[in-house]
Design a protein around this motif. Structure first.
Motif, short mmCIF file in Angstrom:
data_model
loop_
_atom_site.label_atom_id
_atom_site.label_comp_id
_atom_site.label_asym_id
_atom_site.label_seq_id
_atom_site.Cartn_x
_atom_site.Cartn_y
_atom_site.Cartn_z
N ASN A 128 14.10 11.73 -6.59
CA ASN A 128 12.83 12.19 -7.15
C ASN A 128 12.83 13.65 -7.57
OD1 ASN A 128 11.89 9.68 -6.50
ND2 ASN A 128 10.75 10.33 -4.71
N VAL A 168 0.82 -1.20 0.00
CA VAL A 168 0.00 0.00 0.00
C VAL A 168 0.86 1.26 0.00
CG1 VAL A 168 -0.36 0.51 2.45
CG2 VAL A 168 -2.25 0.74 0.85
N THR A 169 2.14 1.13 0.39
CA THR A 169 2.99 2.32 0.42
C THR A 169 3.72 2.55 -0.90
OG1 THR A 169 4.75 1.00 1.39
CG2 THR A 169 3.41 2.29 2.90
N ILE A 170 3.52 1.67 -1.88
CA ILE A 170 4.22 1.81 -3.15
C ILE A 170 4.05 3.19 -3.80
CG2 ILE A 170 4.04 1.05 -5.58
CD1 ILE A 170 4.39 -1.74 -4.66
N PRO A 171 2.82 3.73 -3.84
CA PRO A 171 2.67 5.03 -4.51
C PRO A 171 3.58 6.10 -3.91
CG PRO A 171 0.52 4.09 -4.08
CD PRO A 171 1.51 3.20 -3.40
N TRP A 172 3.77 6.00 -2.62
CA TRP A 172 4.57 7.01 -1.94
C TRP A 172 6.04 6.91 -2.33
CZ3 TRP A 172 7.87 6.75 2.57
CH2 TRP A 172 8.15 8.02 3.09
N ALA A 173 6.48 5.68 -2.69
CA ALA A 173 7.89 5.48 -3.06
C ALA A 173 8.16 5.82 -4.52
CB ALA A 173 8.30 4.03 -2.77
N ALA A 174 7.11 5.95 -5.33
CA ALA A 174 7.30 6.19 -6.77
C ALA A 174 7.62 7.67 -7.01
CB ALA A 174 6.05 5.79 -7.53
N PRO A 175 8.56 7.96 -7.92
CA PRO A 175 8.92 9.35 -8.19
C PRO A 175 7.74 10.13 -8.78
CG PRO A 175 10.56 7.86 -9.11
CD PRO A 175 9.41 7.02 -8.65
N PRO A 176 7.45 11.33 -8.29
CA PRO A 176 6.29 12.10 -8.76
C PRO A 176 6.27 12.31 -10.27
CG PRO A 176 7.22 13.14 -6.83
CD PRO A 176 8.14 12.01 -7.18
N VAL A 181 5.04 9.20 -11.80
CA VAL A 181 3.62 9.08 -11.50
C VAL A 181 2.82 9.97 -12.45
CG1 VAL A 181 1.86 9.61 -9.77
CG2 VAL A 181 3.97 8.46 -9.09
N TRP A 214 -3.63 9.78 -4.83
CA TRP A 214 -3.07 8.43 -4.98
C TRP A 214 -1.64 8.39 -4.45
CZ3 TRP A 214 1.11 6.45 -7.73
CH2 TRP A 214 1.16 5.04 -7.82
N PHE A 231 1.23 7.97 2.77
CA PHE A 231 1.96 8.60 3.85
C PHE A 231 1.07 8.71 5.08
CE2 PHE A 231 3.12 12.33 6.32
CZ PHE A 231 4.42 12.01 6.65
N THR A 264 11.49 4.20 -11.91
CA THR A 264 10.62 3.94 -10.75
C THR A 264 10.98 2.63 -10.04
OG1 THR A 264 8.83 5.05 -11.91
CG2 THR A 264 8.22 3.67 -10.04
N SER A 289 -3.44 0.79 -5.41
CA SER A 289 -2.08 1.24 -5.11
C SER A 289 -1.07 0.73 -6.12
CB SER A 289 -1.66 0.77 -3.72
OG SER A 289 -2.48 1.34 -2.75
N PHE A 311 -1.73 9.50 -0.13
CA PHE A 311 -2.50 8.88 0.97
C PHE A 311 -1.70 7.80 1.71
CE2 PHE A 311 -4.15 4.58 0.47
CZ PHE A 311 -3.90 4.31 -0.86
#
Lengths: 319, 275
Positions: free
Chosen positions: B207, A130-138, A141, A189, A194, B250, B21, A192
């Motif tokens: 990033n 569930v924390t993957i989105p937070w680790a992806a570079p903006p 994304v 996306w 965080f 990524t 996610s 959240f």
């Protein structure tokens, strides 16, 4: 854990006794200043000094192309901003973007945290995923969301078509009504996770006794939440409100890569307006004034946060 | 509360949550492996058939992606090392000493959170021009560190708060100097948090976009965020190439994060919840 260890009798120290010991240990009263000096100098050079220059720039008319011919104009940049209707629209978009980010990112984060709090098989993996989105570079994304929202070939419109809704075939990022929702969806996306991670940690502090007592009394889930969960996580939620607000006011990369503030200003927040003023219109003075307005808003939010939390603490102390 | 129905609903919600996610990252990978012909098919392929690994070879040879990734790695590692070096001693001072100006230092660290990078980029450009730091990766490291070091300091302070004084006193009795105590006694004890803080600083450098976009102009010094963003709105680059670059940018970050996730979460929550 360590706090508990410190509270054991043989190790217990009152704050005063501990600080006296620290002082005795210390010897040299300059030590803390020597320890802090490099960071203070660093931050003054790379944050404080640029901020001061930006403040001074906001009182001048300065072109990016000919910065040496800068001249002082007093409050004119601010007066002009206040007089421009499109600037008030920027404020409106910023307020809307920030408010929706705060509400949805924290609400969804809390929902996810509550779902992942109690044990189940595979919980560790679920918490990590569930924390993957937070680790992806903006920027990455922004790129992949722009592709999924593509009018003709995007999978998002393909799904809408499958659902046979009347909408669909929309070019999300080119439509002034849909661009902000699309940007908000992408931002939320990304952030959240965080709030869910931080709230999961806060949920560790929920007292099992209170929860069980409420359960034995036959309380429903909502009442248990009100009695046992909410009071514990409330300070964390307040802190998240502060951070998500400040980060939303600051957010640049995602919006810039997806829409550059367009179409026709529909996604133009203060930071996008600032960047556009500086690097497209090339008016550094006006850009600086926009930045100062944004910073003032962040300051007001912070002051309100500290005022509100102190008041809440006092109220709790009295009761 | 434990009824099978409510359990099933909960598991269904968790599955939806995880799909939402993970899907965009999955979709990036799928698109990067889809052939040009199938990209524009009426029905998007959820599993690429045939999977075109050739897209990656094509991307390597037609874009600067490897150089961009190398630049991003340099910036990220530099930001990480410099942030940690700068943060340890002030974190210790904030945790262990009482001194005049401590509140001001705390406020200075917090105030950096309020400043948008986009706002400081113009004055930083002028300062960097004077210091000959424009168009260098070192300049990016210095600019990024200004935004990571406050957070890292705060996280480390939270960890040092939890180290019992008795450990330090024992070393003191043995005749260890203050700096020696910090480096030989405190740092090893807070090593897991230090690792977490390093990762957070690394991600920030990996990033970062605004500074990399404005303070560097040479093509060969571009970072991956700038390289990837340069394709948006450009019609000549096929989307599977853009997504292949996105994946290469990524996936290392996400996989690295998943490996150290336990520590990052511990460090982050120590810093932000106690903060």
């Amino acid at each position: 854990m360590t706090d508990a260890a410190l509270r054991q009798p043989q190790l217990s120290r009152s704050p005063i006794a501990r600080s006296e010991r620290t002082a005795r240990l210390d010897g040299n009263p300059w030590t803390p200043y020597l320890f802090a000096a490099p960071v203070v100098l660093y931050l003054l050079l790379f944050q404080g000094y640029p901020l001061l220059r930006e403040l001074m720039l906001s009182f001048t008319q300065t072109s990016l192309l000919t910065p040496q011919t800068s001249h002082f104009v007093g409050m004119r940049n601010y007066a002009e901003l206040a007089a421009r209707p499109d600037f008030w629209r920027v404020i409106g978009v910023t307020a809307l973007y920030t408010a929706i980010c705060v509400v949805l990112a924290i609400a969804l984060g809390l929902g996810a945290a509550l779902l992942l709090d109690r044990p189940f098989r595979g919980r560790g993996i679920a918490r990590a995923l569930v924390t993957i989105p937070w680790a992806a570079p903006p920027v990455a994304v922004a790129t992949v969301f722009a592709w999924t929202l593509n009018a003709q070939y995007g999978i998002f419109n393909h799904w809408l078509k499958l659902l046979d809704l009347e909408i669909g075939y929309e070019s999300w990022l080119d439509n002034p009504r849909l661009a902000l929702p699309a940007i908000l969806f992408t931002t939320i996306w990304q952030i959240f996770p965080f709030s869910s991670v931080v709230l999961l940690a806060a949920l560790q502090g929920v007292s099992e006794e209170v929860r069980e007592a409420a359960q034995i009394d036959g309380a429903d889930k909502l009442s248990i939440f009100k009695v046992a969960v909410w009071p514990t996580i409330r300070p964390t939620v307040a802190l998240l409100v502060l951070f998500v607000t400040i980060w939303s006011l600051r957010r640049f990369d995602l919006i810039w890569v997806m829409t550059q503030g367009g179409p026709i200003g529909a996604t133009k927040t203060l930071v996008i307006e600032l960047y556009t003023r500086a690097f497209v219109a090339r008016e550094l003075g006006e850009a600086a004034a926009v930045g100062m307005v944004g910073l003032s808003i962040a300051l007001v939010v912070t002051v309100v946060y500290f005022w509100a939390t102190q008041r809440a603490e006092r109220a709790e102390g009295r009761s | 509360m434990r009824s099978p129905a409510s359990h099933a609903i909960r598991m269904a919600l968790i599955l939806i949550l995880l799909s939402v996610s993970v899907f965009p990252i999955y979709w990036m990978v799928v698109t990067s492996l889809t052939s040009s012909a199938n990209l524009f098919a009426d029905t998007p392929q959820l599993v690429p058939d045939p999977a075109q690994a050739f897209n990656y070879a094509d991307t390597f040879s037609h874009t600067g992606v490897l150089i961009w990734l190398r630049n991003s790695a340099i910036v990220a590692i530099g930001t990480m090392v410099l942030s940690i070096l700068l943060a340890i001693l002030p974190a210790y001072a904030l945790s262990r000493f009482r001194f005049r100006g401590k509140g001001a230092l705390g406020f200075l660290l917090f105030a950096t959170q309020m400043l948008p990078e986009a706002m400081l980029v113009v004055p930083l450009y002028a300062i960097f021009a004077n210091l000959a730091l424009l168009d260098t990766l070192g300049g990016l490291i210095l600019a990024n560190t200004a935004f990571t070091v406050p957070v890292i300091t705060w996280i480390l302070k939270g960890a040092i708060d939890g180290v019992p004084m008795e450990i330090e006193e024992a070393a003191r009795v043995d005749g260890c100097s203050r700096i020696g105590i910090v480096l030989q006694v405190v740092v090893p004890v807070v090593a897991p948090t230090l690792a977490a803080a390093s990762v957070i600083a690394f991600f920030h450098g990996w990033n970062e976009y605004v500074f990399a976009q404005t303070l560097v102009s040479s093509q060969y010094l571009r970072t991956a965020s700038v390289g990837l963003a340069s394709f948006v709105g450009e019609l000549s680059t096929p989307i599977h190439t853009v997504m292949a670059i996105g994946v290469m940018y990524t996936l290392p970050a996400v996989l690295f994060y998943l490996m150290v996730q336990r520590y990052v979460v511990a460090g982050m929550t120590a810093g932000s919840v106690k903060g």
